[in-house]
Design an enzyme around this catalytic site. Sequence first.
Site, short mmCIF file in Angstrom:
data_model
loop_
_atom_site.label_atom_id
_atom_site.label_comp_id
_atom_site.label_asym_id
_atom_site.label_seq_id
_atom_site.Cartn_x
_atom_site.Cartn_y
_atom_site.Cartn_z
N TRP A 102 0.83 -1.21 0.00
CA TRP A 102 0.00 0.00 0.00
C TRP A 102 0.85 1.24 0.00
O TRP A 102 0.52 2.23 -0.67
CB TRP A 102 -0.98 -0.04 1.18
CG TRP A 102 -1.88 -1.23 1.10
CD1 TRP A 102 -1.93 -2.29 1.98
CD2 TRP A 102 -2.84 -1.53 0.07
NE1 TRP A 102 -2.85 -3.20 1.55
CE2 TRP A 102 -3.42 -2.78 0.39
CE3 TRP A 102 -3.25 -0.87 -1.10
CZ2 TRP A 102 -4.40 -3.38 -0.41
CZ3 TRP A 102 -4.22 -1.47 -1.89
CH2 TRP A 102 -4.78 -2.70 -1.54
N ASP A 171 -2.04 6.46 6.28
CA ASP A 171 -3.02 5.47 5.81
C ASP A 171 -3.22 4.48 6.95
O ASP A 171 -2.36 3.64 7.21
CB ASP A 171 -2.47 4.77 4.56
CG ASP A 171 -3.39 3.64 4.08
OD1 ASP A 171 -4.44 3.40 4.72
OD2 ASP A 171 -3.05 3.00 3.07
N LYS A 195 -11.92 -2.72 6.72
CA LYS A 195 -11.07 -3.55 7.56
C LYS A 195 -11.59 -3.53 9.00
O LYS A 195 -11.89 -4.55 9.57
CB LYS A 195 -9.61 -3.09 7.52
CG LYS A 195 -9.06 -2.82 6.10
CD LYS A 195 -8.77 -4.05 5.32
CE LYS A 195 -8.53 -3.87 3.83
NZ LYS A 195 -7.58 -2.87 3.38
C1 LIG Z 1 -7.03 -2.37 2.00
C2 LIG Z 1 -6.07 -1.28 2.09
C3 LIG Z 1 -6.01 -0.24 1.14
C4 LIG Z 1 -6.89 -0.21 -0.09
O1 LIG Z 1 -8.15 0.16 0.21
P1 LIG Z 1 -9.26 0.35 -0.95
O2 LIG Z 1 -10.40 0.85 -0.13
O3 LIG Z 1 -9.48 -0.99 -1.56
O4 LIG Z 1 -8.75 1.35 -1.91
C5 LIG Z 1 -5.11 0.78 1.34
N1 LIG Z 1 -4.28 0.78 2.39
C6 LIG Z 1 -4.27 -0.20 3.31
C7 LIG Z 1 -3.34 -0.15 4.47
C8 LIG Z 1 -5.17 -1.26 3.19
O5 LIG Z 1 -5.18 -2.24 4.10
#
Ligand SMILES: *Cc1c(COP(=O)(O)O)cnc(C)c1O
Length: 359
Positions: A102, A171, A195
């Site tokens: 990511w 993030d 998540k």
């Molecule tokens: C799942 C995830 C993403 C991607 O998320 P989307 O909503 O599918 O764009 C980005 N960063 C992290 C840390 C993730 O676990």
Amino acid sequence: MSRVYNFSPGPCTLPLPALEKAQAEFIDYHNTGMSIIESSHRGAEFKDVHVETKALLRQVLGIPEDYHILFLGGGASLQFTMIPQNFIPAGGSADYINTGTWSKKAIKEANIVAKANVVASSEADNFSWIPSQEEMQFDKNAAYLHFTSNNTIFGTEFHQFPETDKPLVCDMSSDIMSRPIDVSKFAMIYAGAQKNLGPAGVTVVIIRDDFAKTANKGLPTMLAYDTHIDKDSMFNTPPAFGIYMIKLVLEWLLDQGGLETIEAINRQKAELFYGAVDASEGYYRGTARPDSRSRMNATMRLESEELEKKFIAEAAAIGLMGLKGHRSVGGIRVSMYNAMPLAGIEKLVAFMARFKEDN
Ligand SMILES: *Cc1c(COP(=O)(O)O)cnc(C)c1O
């Protein structure tokens, strides 16, 4: 009804009480004769949901008053490009810590619209560790420092956040709400909901007002944070059902005792799982360096891919689902977000002991 233990990385297990509440009020929301997903996003019912969800986020995570809370579409992935477009000035750059898939995607997007300096990276070791403060080489002209607090795929997590005098952008998709944090250290936090917060389709963005005010002008309307701040996430139709589900999940979290309690449970779950890995004398091999291990996504390998396949199949047969590792890493991944109860890890650990004996 029989619910399995769902160890999927996302979308993933959600608290049963939240699902049950959604089910109970799904067809006829609060005697309106319609579902919340049939209600106008500008109507009184949804307005209350929106206000309450923001208030719950503020309360549970301790978000100060000078931060905006936005609910956006496009996933966490859209933030990868919105952040550099909004916050790297013309000719400028931003610092990025590269700790996994990511982070890399965020870096790629920053390099499309401006320039990303990678200040530390564990890529050479297949992202098995988290860089320490001393290992980071900051650029004094960087517009901000971006990092990924938990690496969903490689099973590592920052246990101490980086220190910087730049705006800190994180993030937090896969570990938001798993532990108390000091929001005031961050200029911006974002998280795809699927998540630890709710269903896919909504991204929570927490952004400090003074940082938001530094955004570049002249961006396409939907890509400017200003638009969404000015309209309180109502510039276009917001992801209404996702916002409603986040509310139910946060209500559940408060019922559990909030972030201190959930952190203690998450710690207990992780200690139980990693304890079993470490006690297996190399039969189960954790892929993350012990000091960098994630409490949300634990990754491990067995001796052969064949044995891993067998492990995943036999686990699934007793209701332990979603244990296959990401295709880029292989092996086993145990995602144990807030909604995974300790009993799920206990059952998994008992299965691991039996499997080792039998194989
Ligand atoms: C799942 C995830 C993403 C991607 O998320 P989307 O909503 O599918 O764009 C980005 N960063 C992290 C840390 C993730 O676990």
